[in-house]
Design a protein around this motif. Structure first.
Motif, PDB file in Angstrom:
ATOM      1  N   SER A 193       0.864  -1.199   0.000  1.00 22.53           N
ATOM      2  CA  SER A 193       0.000   0.000   0.000  1.00 22.53           C
ATOM      3  C   SER A 193       0.886   1.230   0.000  1.00 22.53           C
ATOM      4  O   SER A 193       1.424   1.609   1.041  1.00 22.53           O
ATOM      5  N   LYS A 194       1.055   1.836  -1.144  1.00 24.23           N
ATOM      6  CA  LYS A 194       1.946   2.979  -1.263  1.00 24.23           C
ATOM      7  C   LYS A 194       1.476   4.133  -0.393  1.00 24.23           C
ATOM      8  O   LYS A 194       0.277   4.430  -0.335  1.00 24.23           O
ATOM      9  N   PRO A 195       2.408   4.814   0.311  1.00 23.79           N
ATOM     10  CA  PRO A 195       2.033   5.982   1.106  1.00 23.79           C
ATOM     11  C   PRO A 195       1.422   7.064   0.205  1.00 23.79           C
ATOM     12  O   PRO A 195       1.818   7.218  -0.956  1.00 23.79           O
ATOM     13  N   GLU A 196       0.467   7.775   0.745  1.00 20.02           N
ATOM     14  CA  GLU A 196      -0.204   8.828  -0.025  1.00 20.02           C
ATOM     15  C   GLU A 196       0.732  10.006  -0.253  1.00 20.02           C
ATOM     16  O   GLU A 196       1.404  10.473   0.664  1.00 20.02           O
ATOM     17  N   ARG A 197       0.775  10.490  -1.492  1.00 23.78           N
ATOM     18  CA  ARG A 197       1.567  11.665  -1.848  1.00 23.78           C
ATOM     19  C   ARG A 197       0.640  12.837  -2.131  1.00 23.78           C
ATOM     20  O   ARG A 197      -0.458  12.672  -2.678  1.00 23.78           O
ATOM     21  N   LEU A 198       1.083  14.048  -1.743  1.00 24.08           N
ATOM     22  CA  LEU A 198       0.326  15.246  -2.071  1.00 24.08           C
ATOM     23  C   LEU A 198       0.382  15.493  -3.573  1.00 24.08           C
ATOM     24  O   LEU A 198       1.259  14.984  -4.278  1.00 24.08           O
ATOM     25  N   THR A 199      -0.548  16.267  -4.060  1.00 24.80           N
ATOM     26  CA  THR A 199      -0.578  16.558  -5.497  1.00 24.80           C
ATOM     27  C   THR A 199       0.512  17.533  -5.897  1.00 24.80           C
ATOM     28  O   THR A 199       0.897  17.598  -7.059  1.00 24.80           O
ATOM     29  N   LYS A 200       1.035  18.288  -4.929  1.00 27.23           N
ATOM     30  CA  LYS A 200       2.079  19.261  -5.248  1.00 27.23           C
ATOM     31  C   LYS A 200       3.137  19.256  -4.154  1.00 27.23           C
ATOM     32  O   LYS A 200       2.819  19.311  -2.966  1.00 27.23           O
ATOM     33  N   GLN A 201       4.419  19.180  -4.556  1.00 23.00           N
ATOM     34  CA  GLN A 201       5.530  19.226  -3.616  1.00 23.00           C
ATOM     35  C   GLN A 201       6.488  20.345  -4.026  1.00 23.00           C
ATOM     36  O   GLN A 201       6.766  20.518  -5.218  1.00 23.00           O
ATOM     37  N   HIS A 202       6.968  21.092  -3.051  1.00 27.15           N
ATOM     38  CA  HIS A 202       7.907  22.170  -3.331  1.00 27.15           C
ATOM     39  C   HIS A 202       9.324  21.611  -3.412  1.00 27.15           C
ATOM     40  O   HIS A 202       9.708  20.735  -2.629  1.00 27.15           O
ATOM     41  N   ALA A 203      10.120  22.155  -4.326  1.00 36.32           N
ATOM     42  CA  ALA A 203      11.484  21.660  -4.528  1.00 36.32           C
ATOM     43  C   ALA A 203      12.496  22.302  -3.592  1.00 36.32           C
ATOM     44  O   ALA A 203      13.592  21.770  -3.401  1.00 36.32           O
ATOM     45  N   ASP A 204      12.151  23.425  -2.972  1.00 32.22           N
ATOM     46  CA  ASP A 204      13.119  24.167  -2.151  1.00 32.22           C
ATOM     47  C   ASP A 204      13.009  23.809  -0.674  1.00 32.22           C
ATOM     48  O   ASP A 204      13.017  24.668   0.194  1.00 32.22           O
ATOM     49  N   TYR A 205      12.938  22.508  -0.375  1.00 36.09           N
ATOM     50  CA  TYR A 205      12.755  22.060   1.007  1.00 36.09           C
ATOM     51  C   TYR A 205      14.058  22.016   1.788  1.00 36.09           C
ATOM     52  O   TYR A 205      14.050  21.878   3.001  1.00 36.09           O
ATOM     53  N   TYR A 206      15.199  22.106   1.123  1.00 31.06           N
ATOM     54  CA  TYR A 206      16.477  21.985   1.818  1.00 31.06           C
ATOM     55  C   TYR A 206      17.341  23.209   1.559  1.00 31.06           C
ATOM     56  O   TYR A 206      17.229  23.875   0.529  1.00 31.06           O
ATOM     57  N   ARG A 207      18.230  23.491   2.520  1.00 28.82           N
ATOM     58  CA  ARG A 207      19.181  24.592   2.387  1.00 28.82           C
ATOM     59  C   ARG A 207      20.604  24.097   2.204  1.00 28.82           C
ATOM     60  O   ARG A 207      21.478  24.843   1.785  1.00 28.82           O
ATOM     61  N   ASN A 208      20.858  22.825   2.544  1.00 26.82           N
ATOM     62  CA  ASN A 208      22.151  22.185   2.320  1.00 26.82           C
ATOM     63  C   ASN A 208      21.929  20.889   1.560  1.00 26.82           C
ATOM     64  O   ASN A 208      21.084  20.074   1.949  1.00 26.82           O
ATOM     65  N   THR A 209      22.709  20.687   0.491  1.00 32.30           N
ATOM     66  CA  THR A 209      22.528  19.485  -0.311  1.00 32.30           C
ATOM     67  C   THR A 209      22.841  18.234   0.488  1.00 32.30           C
ATOM     68  O   THR A 209      22.072  17.266   0.490  1.00 32.30           O
ATOM     69  N   SER A 210      23.956  18.245   1.197  1.00 30.27           N
ATOM     70  CA  SER A 210      24.347  17.059   1.965  1.00 30.27           C
ATOM     71  C   SER A 210      24.957  17.468   3.290  1.00 30.27           C
ATOM     72  O   SER A 210      26.085  17.977   3.332  1.00 30.27           O
ATOM     73  N   ILE A 211      24.247  17.231   4.365  1.00 29.23           N
ATOM     74  CA  ILE A 211      24.786  17.526   5.687  1.00 29.23           C
ATOM     75  C   ILE A 211      25.900  16.539   6.031  1.00 29.23           C
ATOM     76  O   ILE A 211      26.820  16.854   6.802  1.00 29.23           O
ATOM     77  N   ILE A 212      25.875  15.353   5.427  1.00 25.32           N
ATOM     78  CA  ILE A 212      26.953  14.381   5.618  1.00 25.32           C
ATOM     79  C   ILE A 212      28.258  14.934   5.068  1.00 25.32           C
ATOM     80  O   ILE A 212      29.314  14.854   5.711  1.00 25.32           O
ATOM     81  N   ASN A 213      28.201  15.499   3.876  1.00 22.87           N
ATOM     82  CA  ASN A 213      29.392  16.111   3.278  1.00 22.87           C
ATOM     83  C   ASN A 213      29.899  17.284   4.109  1.00 22.87           C
ATOM     84  O   ASN A 213      31.105  17.420   4.359  1.00 22.87           O
ATOM     85  N   GLN A 214      28.971  18.135   4.553  1.00 21.66           N
ATOM     86  CA  GLN A 214      29.347  19.295   5.361  1.00 21.66           C
ATOM     87  C   GLN A 214      30.030  18.870   6.661  1.00 21.66           C
ATOM     88  O   GLN A 214      31.040  19.449   7.065  1.00 21.66           O
ATOM     89  N   TYR A 215      29.476  17.866   7.293  1.00 23.00           N
ATOM     90  CA  TYR A 215      29.922  17.475   8.637  1.00 23.00           C
ATOM     91  C   TYR A 215      31.156  16.573   8.607  1.00 23.00           C
ATOM     92  O   TYR A 215      32.155  16.833   9.289  1.00 23.00           O
ATOM     93  N   PHE A 216      31.098  15.506   7.812  1.00 27.12           N
ATOM     94  CA  PHE A 216      32.164  14.505   7.851  1.00 27.12           C
ATOM     95  C   PHE A 216      33.334  14.830   6.924  1.00 27.12           C
ATOM     96  O   PHE A 216      34.479  14.508   7.243  1.00 27.12           O
ATOM     97  N   ILE A 217      33.069  15.445   5.785  1.00 23.55           N
ATOM     98  CA  ILE A 217      34.136  15.734   4.829  1.00 23.55           C
ATOM     99  C   ILE A 217      34.717  17.135   5.060  1.00 23.55           C
ATOM    100  O   ILE A 217      35.940  17.303   5.191  1.00 23.55           O
TER     101      ILE A 217
END
Length: 336
Positions: A302-326
């Protein structure tokens, strides 16, 4: 006391076998919460929680769920019977402070665009430190990994007043989570399939996709013990976090980046699993594997329900793993 007929805030404490925490923290909640009505929503406890509340705190309203539904469904059921226009979902291991509710209420009353609020959350045991579960408000990176102002992975900042502000955030901590009643139900509440962990991030992401605003309020402070109901080192917590994060991504990502982002996340989770295995944590590695199979099973059945519209600007950092560990950027203000 807390039976204020004019109260606009309902403080709702979800409890499961937490009698010691209730005895410890409810007196302060009562003392500093004259603006609110206080409820304990009990998830079918087997200890003396209910009798203690009735005998020691008779003004507190009690809601009894017929079984332990976890955080998400437990709150969904309990909140249906509450009429106040603003909900405060409060962990049982939270110590509140004097005048903690006034700035929250002022923010709601004076800005109709703000729908969800989190106060400053400090560590109960190390009171000059931010607390892991929320700190000064949360964000996620492109791949759904959460981090906070004041806490990135296991690096906890000292509170020196750097976050004594009021700022938009992406998600508010479920440890102390304020939300307008009407918005909660327009979003259909928490996703009950999550059971516990990251359901508040999912709810805030759905709010973001519906253009509701989430705010951090730094002039309201609470102290959180953290890990009182499920230890941070628990393989079950690892399982829930990884499974629920995948479900959250599937539900909320824009369609055009859905496959590529989840595929990248699967690879990152694989690296995390190998790292745990090599560091002598095989049960956590197995928890990640279980989480992935649970996610695939959910998509097939049973696939989780998705909204009809999603915004693309939900993040301010592409990878927190890269920022933190690298790049070794350990504090929030160091992030680029």
């Amino acid at each position: 006391m807390n039976s204020n007929p004019l109260a606009k805030i309902a403080i709702v404490i979800l409890n499961w076998n937490g009698q010691e925490l209730l005895e410890k923290f409810i007196p302060t909640i009562i003392k500093y919460s004259s603006l609110a009505t206080i409820y304990v929503a009990d998830n079918s406890s087997t200890d003396n929680s209910i009798s203690i509340i009735k005998n020691k705190f008779p003004d507190i309203k009690i809601i009894i769920n017929d079984e332990n539904y976890g955080y998400a469904k437990g709150y969904n059921i309990a909140l249906k019977s509450i009429e106040e226009p603003y909900y405060c979902l409060l962990n049982s291991d939270i110590e509140v402070t004097e005048e903690w509710l006034e700035p929250i209420l002022d923010t709601f009353e004076n800005n109709n665009e703000i729908s969800i609020i989190q106060p400053k959350i400090l560590d109960y045991k190390h009171r000059n430190k931010f607390e892991y579960a929320g700190a000064a408000g949360g964000f996620i990176d492109k791949y759904g990994f959460p981090y906070c102002r004041g806490r990135i992975f296991d690096t906890i900042e000292t509170d020196s007043g750097q976050y004594n502000d009021s700022k938009p955030i992406f998600w508010a901590s479920g440890a102390c989570f304020f939300i307008r009643k009407d918005v909660y139900w327009k979003l259909n509440g928490f996703d009950e399939t999550f059971f516990a962990h990251q359901e508040e991030i999912d709810l805030c992401w759905r709010a973001f996709n519906k253009n509701y605003k989430v705010q951090y309020c730094g002039n309201s402070t609470v102290y959180h013990i953290g890990g009182a109901t499920l230890k941070y080192g628990s393989p079950q917590k690892t399982y829930l976090n990884f499974r629920n994060s995948l479900l959250m991504l599937y539900k909320n990502l824009p369609k055009k980046v859905l496959f590529s982002t989840i595929f990248a996340r699967l690879c990152l989770d694989g690296i995390a699993g190998v790292r745990m295995l090599l560091s002598g944590q095989p049960t956590h590695c197995f928890a990640i594997i279980r989480a992935h199979f649970a996610f695939y099973k959910r998509l097939l059945i049973s696939k989780p329900e998705r909204l009809t519209k999603q915004h693309a600007d939900y993040y301010r950092n592409t990878s927190i793993i890269n920022q933190y560990f690298i790049k070794k950027r350990k504090n929030f203000d160091d992030l680029i």
